[in-house]
Design a protein around this motif. Structure first.
Motif, PDB file in Angstrom:
ATOM      1  N   UNK A  42      -7.647   2.921  -1.730  1.00 45.99           N
ATOM      2  CA  UNK A  42      -6.447   3.694  -2.077  1.00 45.99           C
ATOM      3  C   UNK A  42      -6.789   4.827  -3.040  1.00 45.99           C
ATOM      4  N   UNK A  43      -7.677   4.550  -4.003  1.00 48.89           N
ATOM      5  CA  UNK A  43      -8.053   5.603  -4.953  1.00 48.89           C
ATOM      6  C   UNK A  43      -8.648   6.793  -4.205  1.00 48.89           C
ATOM      7  N   UNK A  44      -9.517   6.536  -3.250  1.00 51.34           N
ATOM      8  CA  UNK A  44     -10.107   7.606  -2.445  1.00 51.34           C
ATOM      9  C   UNK A  44      -9.030   8.398  -1.712  1.00 51.34           C
ATOM     10  N   UNK A  75      -6.039  -5.134   2.328  1.00 53.50           N
ATOM     11  CA  UNK A  75      -4.709  -4.530   2.396  1.00 53.50           C
ATOM     12  C   UNK A  75      -3.897  -4.819   1.139  1.00 53.50           C
ATOM     13  N   UNK A  76      -4.061  -6.020   0.601  1.00 48.23           N
ATOM     14  CA  UNK A  76      -3.340  -6.373  -0.625  1.00 48.23           C
ATOM     15  C   UNK A  76      -3.817  -5.511  -1.785  1.00 48.23           C
ATOM     16  N   UNK A  77      -5.131  -5.348  -1.929  1.00 51.71           N
ATOM     17  CA  UNK A  77      -5.656  -4.484  -2.990  1.00 51.71           C
ATOM     18  C   UNK A  77      -5.200  -3.050  -2.825  1.00 51.71           C
ATOM     19  N   UNK A  78      -5.219  -2.544  -1.608  1.00 51.27           N
ATOM     20  CA  UNK A  78      -4.768  -1.191  -1.316  1.00 51.27           C
ATOM     21  C   UNK A  78      -3.302  -1.029  -1.727  1.00 51.27           C
ATOM     22  N   UNK A  79      -2.468  -1.971  -1.313  1.00 51.47           N
ATOM     23  CA  UNK A  79      -1.032  -1.901  -1.611  1.00 51.47           C
ATOM     24  C   UNK A  79      -0.749  -2.050  -3.097  1.00 51.47           C
ATOM     25  N   UNK A  80      -1.497  -2.922  -3.761  1.00 49.65           N
ATOM     26  CA  UNK A  80      -1.314  -3.101  -5.201  1.00 49.65           C
ATOM     27  C   UNK A  80      -1.641  -1.809  -5.949  1.00 49.65           C
ATOM     28  N   UNK A  81      -2.753  -1.173  -5.584  1.00 48.07           N
ATOM     29  CA  UNK A  81      -3.123   0.091  -6.238  1.00 48.07           C
ATOM     30  C   UNK A  81      -2.074   1.164  -5.969  1.00 48.07           C
ATOM     31  N   UNK A  83       1.167   0.654  -5.331  1.00 45.61           N
ATOM     32  CA  UNK A  83       2.396   0.345  -6.079  1.00 45.61           C
ATOM     33  C   UNK A  83       2.226   0.647  -7.560  1.00 45.61           C
ATOM     34  N   UNK A  84       1.046   0.403  -8.109  1.00 47.41           N
ATOM     35  CA  UNK A  84       0.810   0.739  -9.513  1.00 47.41           C
ATOM     36  C   UNK A  84       0.882   2.242  -9.730  1.00 47.41           C
ATOM     37  N   UNK A  85       0.347   3.012  -8.797  1.00 50.86           N
ATOM     38  CA  UNK A  85       0.388   4.474  -8.918  1.00 50.86           C
ATOM     39  C   UNK A  85       1.825   4.969  -8.881  1.00 50.86           C
ATOM     40  N   UNK A  86       2.643   4.387  -8.013  1.00 50.96           N
ATOM     41  CA  UNK A  86       4.053   4.775  -7.907  1.00 50.96           C
ATOM     42  C   UNK A  86       4.801   4.380  -9.163  1.00 50.96           C
TER      43      UNK A  86
END
Length: 89
Positions: A42-44, A75-81, A83-86
């Motif tokens: 997600x960071x990328x 997918x969970x790590x991607x979604x967590x990152x 949601x934290x960004x939002x």
């Protein structure tokens, strides 16, 4: 950086022309490692969206995740990152 250069994007070479696979992550089978990889993916993607001023890349990735039919650590790590960004924005 281009979309097809992201570490989680693969390439479909089955046709006449190669095309990107928007969600082709590497999985280790270790939940913690996969979550960490998903967060990095997600960071990328987020960096690319900011640089290119193109938020539609996220839609391509989310659509491919749904089509892939897997909901695991990546997918969970991607979604967590995401949601934290939002939440922290």
């Amino acid at each position: 950086m281009k979309f097809d250069q992201l570490t989680f994007v693969g390439t479909d070479t089955s046709g006449d022309f190669p095309k990107p696979l928007p969600w082709n992550p590497k999985r280790t089978g270790n939940y913690s490692e996969d979550c960490a990889a998903g967060r990095e993916y997600f960071r990328e993607l987020h960096q690319l969206m900011l640089i290119s001023e193109n938020p539609t890349f996220l839609l391509r990735v989310l659509s491919a995740q749904v089509q892939g039919g897997t909901w695991g650590g990546v997918e969970i790590g991607f979604s967590q990152a995401m949601s934290e960004k939002i939440f922290l924005a």
